[in-house]
Write a protein that holds these residues in place. Structure first.
Motif, PDB file in Angstrom:
ATOM      1  N   GLY A 170     -14.644  -5.498 -10.119  1.00 42.09           N
ATOM      2  CA  GLY A 170     -14.739  -5.116  -8.378  1.00 42.09           C
ATOM      3  C   GLY A 170     -13.244  -5.482  -7.835  1.00 42.09           C
ATOM      4  N   VAL A 171     -12.635  -6.676  -8.388  1.00 41.74           N
ATOM      5  CA  VAL A 171     -11.087  -6.901  -7.902  1.00 41.74           C
ATOM      6  C   VAL A 171     -10.368  -5.422  -8.488  1.00 41.74           C
ATOM      7  N   CYS A 172     -10.382  -4.934  -9.702  1.00 43.76           N
ATOM      8  CA  CYS A 172      -9.462  -3.984 -10.145  1.00 43.76           C
ATOM      9  C   CYS A 172      -9.919  -2.719  -9.183  1.00 43.76           C
ATOM     10  N   LEU A 173     -11.076  -2.383  -8.967  1.00 42.10           N
ATOM     11  CA  LEU A 173     -11.338  -1.150  -8.082  1.00 42.10           C
ATOM     12  C   LEU A 173     -11.179  -1.351  -6.777  1.00 42.10           C
ATOM     13  N   SER A 174     -11.236  -2.361  -6.169  1.00 37.47           N
ATOM     14  CA  SER A 174     -10.718  -2.718  -4.833  1.00 37.47           C
ATOM     15  C   SER A 174      -9.086  -2.660  -4.627  1.00 37.47           C
ATOM     16  N   SER A 175      -8.440  -2.933  -5.738  1.00 38.77           N
ATOM     17  CA  SER A 175      -7.064  -3.125  -5.806  1.00 38.77           C
ATOM     18  C   SER A 175      -6.557  -1.622  -5.989  1.00 38.77           C
ATOM     19  N   ALA A 176      -7.213  -0.843  -6.738  1.00 41.20           N
ATOM     20  CA  ALA A 176      -6.923   0.377  -6.898  1.00 41.20           C
ATOM     21  C   ALA A 176      -6.769   1.344  -5.509  1.00 41.20           C
ATOM     22  N   MET A 177      -7.773   0.809  -4.807  1.00 39.70           N
ATOM     23  CA  MET A 177      -7.972   1.830  -3.576  1.00 39.70           C
ATOM     24  C   MET A 177      -6.534   1.117  -2.566  1.00 39.70           C
ATOM     25  N   PHE A 178      -6.415   0.000  -2.557  1.00 41.36           N
ATOM     26  CA  PHE A 178      -5.381  -0.752  -1.751  1.00 41.36           C
ATOM     27  C   PHE A 178      -3.921   0.163  -2.332  1.00 41.36           C
ATOM     28  N   ILE A 179      -3.881   0.271  -3.477  1.00 42.57           N
ATOM     29  CA  ILE A 179      -2.629   0.834  -4.240  1.00 42.57           C
ATOM     30  C   ILE A 179      -2.524   2.418  -3.749  1.00 42.57           C
ATOM     31  N   ILE A 180      -3.657   3.214  -3.810  1.00 44.19           N
ATOM     32  CA  ILE A 180      -3.752   4.505  -3.440  1.00 44.19           C
ATOM     33  C   ILE A 180      -3.214   4.653  -1.874  1.00 44.19           C
ATOM     34  N   CYS A 181      -3.883   3.742  -1.090  1.00 43.76           N
ATOM     35  CA  CYS A 181      -3.612   3.703   0.498  1.00 43.76           C
ATOM     36  C   CYS A 181      -2.380   3.231   1.163  1.00 43.76           C
ATOM     37  N   LEU A 182      -1.763   2.381   0.387  1.00 46.83           N
ATOM     38  CA  LEU A 182      -0.605   1.618   1.158  1.00 46.83           C
ATOM     39  C   LEU A 182       0.688   1.370   0.021  1.00 46.83           C
ATOM     40  N   MET A 183       0.371   1.465  -1.147  1.00 48.42           N
ATOM     41  CA  MET A 183       1.741   1.306  -1.963  1.00 48.42           C
ATOM     42  C   MET A 183       2.572   2.744  -2.364  1.00 48.42           C
ATOM     43  N   PRO A 184       3.781   2.632  -1.817  1.00 47.73           N
ATOM     44  CA  PRO A 184       4.375   4.007  -2.024  1.00 47.73           C
ATOM     45  C   PRO A 184       4.960   4.025  -3.450  1.00 47.73           C
ATOM     46  N   GLU A 185       5.270   5.330  -3.714  1.00 43.79           N
ATOM     47  CA  GLU A 185       5.893   5.710  -5.089  1.00 43.79           C
ATOM     48  C   GLU A 185       7.308   5.421  -4.989  1.00 43.79           C
ATOM     49  N   THR A 186       7.802   4.422  -5.939  1.00 45.02           N
ATOM     50  CA  THR A 186       9.260   3.862  -5.790  1.00 45.02           C
ATOM     51  C   THR A 186      10.026   4.761  -7.001  1.00 45.02           C
ATOM     52  N   LYS A 187       9.654   5.698  -7.855  1.00 49.00           N
ATOM     53  CA  LYS A 187      10.273   6.091  -8.990  1.00 49.00           C
ATOM     54  C   LYS A 187      11.213   6.988  -8.635  1.00 49.00           C
ATOM     55  N   GLY A 188      12.598   6.630  -8.913  1.00 47.69           N
ATOM     56  CA  GLY A 188      13.724   7.416  -8.853  1.00 47.69           C
ATOM     57  C   GLY A 188      14.165   7.413  -7.050  1.00 47.69           C
ATOM     58  N   ARG A 189      13.644   6.551  -6.380  1.00 48.01           N
ATOM     59  CA  ARG A 189      14.135   6.502  -5.140  1.00 48.01           C
ATOM     60  C   ARG A 189      15.001   5.452  -4.882  1.00 48.01           C
ATOM     61  N   SER A 190      15.841   5.537  -4.067  1.00 52.77           N
ATOM     62  CA  SER A 190      16.743   4.703  -3.556  1.00 52.77           C
ATOM     63  C   SER A 190      16.369   3.840  -2.568  1.00 52.77           C
ATOM     64  N   TYR A 191      16.955   2.430  -2.413  1.00 60.08           N
ATOM     65  CA  TYR A 191      16.667   1.542  -1.588  1.00 60.08           C
ATOM     66  C   TYR A 191      16.411   2.002  -0.269  1.00 60.08           C
ATOM     67  N   ASP A 192      16.880   2.824   0.486  1.00 55.01           N
ATOM     68  CA  ASP A 192      16.938   3.133   1.770  1.00 55.01           C
ATOM     69  C   ASP A 192      15.829   3.996   1.801  1.00 55.01           C
ATOM     70  N   GLU A 193      15.633   4.834   0.853  1.00 53.01           N
ATOM     71  CA  GLU A 193      14.145   5.683   0.771  1.00 53.01           C
ATOM     72  C   GLU A 193      12.982   4.902   0.754  1.00 53.01           C
ATOM     73  N   ILE A 194      12.947   3.943  -0.212  1.00 56.62           N
ATOM     74  CA  ILE A 194      11.841   3.043  -0.094  1.00 56.62           C
ATOM     75  C   ILE A 194      11.644   2.164   1.113  1.00 56.62           C
ATOM     76  N   MET A 195      12.404   1.943   1.801  1.00 57.47           N
ATOM     77  CA  MET A 195      12.262   1.072   2.971  1.00 57.47           C
ATOM     78  C   MET A 195      11.619   1.983   4.044  1.00 57.47           C
TER      79      MET A 195
END
Length: 444
Positions: free
Chosen positions: A415-440
């Motif tokens: 249950g912790v894993c599934l709820s965390s997956a929903m959080f990641i989908i909704c709130l965590m940005p993709e940082t791959k290949g992005r600069s510091y300014d783009e991530i901010m």
């Protein structure tokens, strides 16, 4: 080398406690009790908490290089205590120091790697922290099975001394040097870590990188430094969002159930009717961990961090639910002998998929999403949460399984894993290949 040595520390307890609690114990004082063994396992968490706090402060004042060299001293002392141990108190002191070093490593190394890497390889370089740690765990299992008790400390002491000597010749990170207004040294550091020469094009790249780092550390008002952390940096975006992401990833790292899986290794292999020894079972687990983290290091800059976290979280949940259903049916008296391959298969799958992201990439992502002003404090705070949760899991897992049953505990972790997956989908940005300014900008 430092994370590899710490990985050996993490894996040392598995084969060593079996030996220390037996009649063949190498301690002159005699074999230890299971209660003493549990303290040997858990004291590493107390040491890590102190290491997190202390090195979070030290790195903000002295940078990354000097604290990394300092870490080699308690590492050597901790293994000398094991090498010359006379009783269990030597081992207590050693494990506390081991945890102290681990707390420092997971605060300093992610930031160090993030600050020296160009965007294109930042993910791969950051993922090597857990990859080398898992390699060290596997080494500890192999040493514990095939060599005597004293081989492991000798190996790590030698590895750590070589590491300290090599670190001496590396420059400090550009970000810290710019914070100290040591611009000429920062330029040389950028040239070293990005392999740039004295050509005109390379000079422009260096100046561009210096300007980018200065803009991240200073206010728009010329000549006025704004590099100190304020309360407003924590409660306003992007700092608030970054801290929330870091806290969730730190909790997920421990509450995903993988730590529980590793503690139940012998039980799971026994359920499946395996005739392998505990040490050989541990070696198999170490290989699975290493393969999973190796896959992460190859995928992180191709598929991205967010995708790997979602797949890893949901994959763990699937494996835990499968294992939980098997254990639940078994506890109900249902005939499951035909499916006695399920515990090993589910266990192996969970460990493998967890090392794709949940166990291997939180430290990288936390160092990427935190604003420069919050990087030292935020990393240290997230690691304190991680180690506190680790201690709770170690001490209260038996009570949890006694209350909910093994299958109930697996469902809770799922249950912790599934709820965390929903959080990641909704709130965590993709940082791959992005600069510091783009991530901010994505965190605002």
């Amino acid at each position: 080398m430092l994370p590899m040595g710490y990985g050996v520390t993490c894996g040392w307890a598995s084969p060593s406690i079996v030996l220390l609690t037996s009649d063949e114990t190498p301690l002159p004082s005699g074999k230890i009790t299971m209660d003493e063994a549990s303290w040997i396992a858990s004291l590493i968490c107390f040491g890590a908490l102190i290491g997190n706090i202390l090195f979070g402060i030290i790195t903000s004042k002295f940078g990354r290089k000097i604290p990394l060299i300092i870490l080699t001293i308690p590492t050597v002392i901790s293994w000398l205590l094991i090498l010359f141990a006379q009783n269990v108190y030597y081992l207590y002191a050693s494990r506390w120091l081991n945890g102290f070093v681990g707390g420092g490593i997971f605060v300093i190394v992610p930031g160090f790697l993030s600050e020296i890497a160009i965007d294109r390889v930042r993910g791969f370089l950051g993922s090597t922290l857990v990859l080398t740690c898992n390699f060290g765990i596997l080494l500890a299992f192999v040493f514990g099975n095939y060599f005597d008790f004293y081989m492991t400390p000798k190996f790590v002491i030698m590895l750590t001394i070589v590491c300290g000597i090599l670190l001496y010749f590396f420059p400090e990170t550009p970000s810290f040097l710019i914070k100290q207004n040591r611009l000429s040294e920062a330029e040389k550091s950028i040239q070293f870590y990005q392999n740039l020469g004295a050509k005109d094009g390379d000079y422009e790249l260096v100046q561009s990188e210096v300007s980018r780092l200065r803009s991240a550390l200073y206010s728009e008002k010329p000549g006025k430094s704004d590099e100190s952390m304020k309360l407003s940096d924590l409660i306003q975006t992007p700092g608030r969002t970054a801290m929330l992401i870091g806290i969730v990833l730190a909790l997920l790292n421990q509450l995903c159930g993988c730590f529980a899986m590793l503690n139940y290794t012998a039980n799971i292999f026994e359920e499946a009717g395996s005739s392998m020894s505990p040490n050989m079972s541990a070696i198999i687990v170490g290989i699975i961990q290493l393969l999973g983290s190796y896959a992460a290091s190859n995928l992180v800059d191709r598929t991205g961090r967010k995708f790997l976290f979602v797949v890893s979280s949901m994959g763990i949940a699937f494996g835990l639910i499968t294992l939980g259903v098997y254990m639940m049916l078994k506890s109900w008296g249902v005939e499951v002998n035909t499916f006695n391959w399920i515990p090993i298969t589910s266990f192996s799958f969970v460990i493998f998929i967890a090392n794709w992201a949940v166990m291997s990439l939180p430290f990288l992502v936390i160092s990427e999403v935190l604003p420069e002003k919050l990087k030292d404090f935020g990393t240290s705070f997230c690691m304190i949460i991680l180690w506190s949760t680790a201690f709770i899991v170690i001490k209260f897992l038996p009570l949890l399984t006694a209350t909910l049953g093994f299958h109930g505990t697996m469902f809770l972790f799922a249950g912790v894993c599934l709820s965390s997956a929903m959080f990641i989908i909704c709130l965590m940005p993709e940082t791959k290949g992005r600069s510091y300014d783009e991530i901010m900008n994505l965190l605002k």
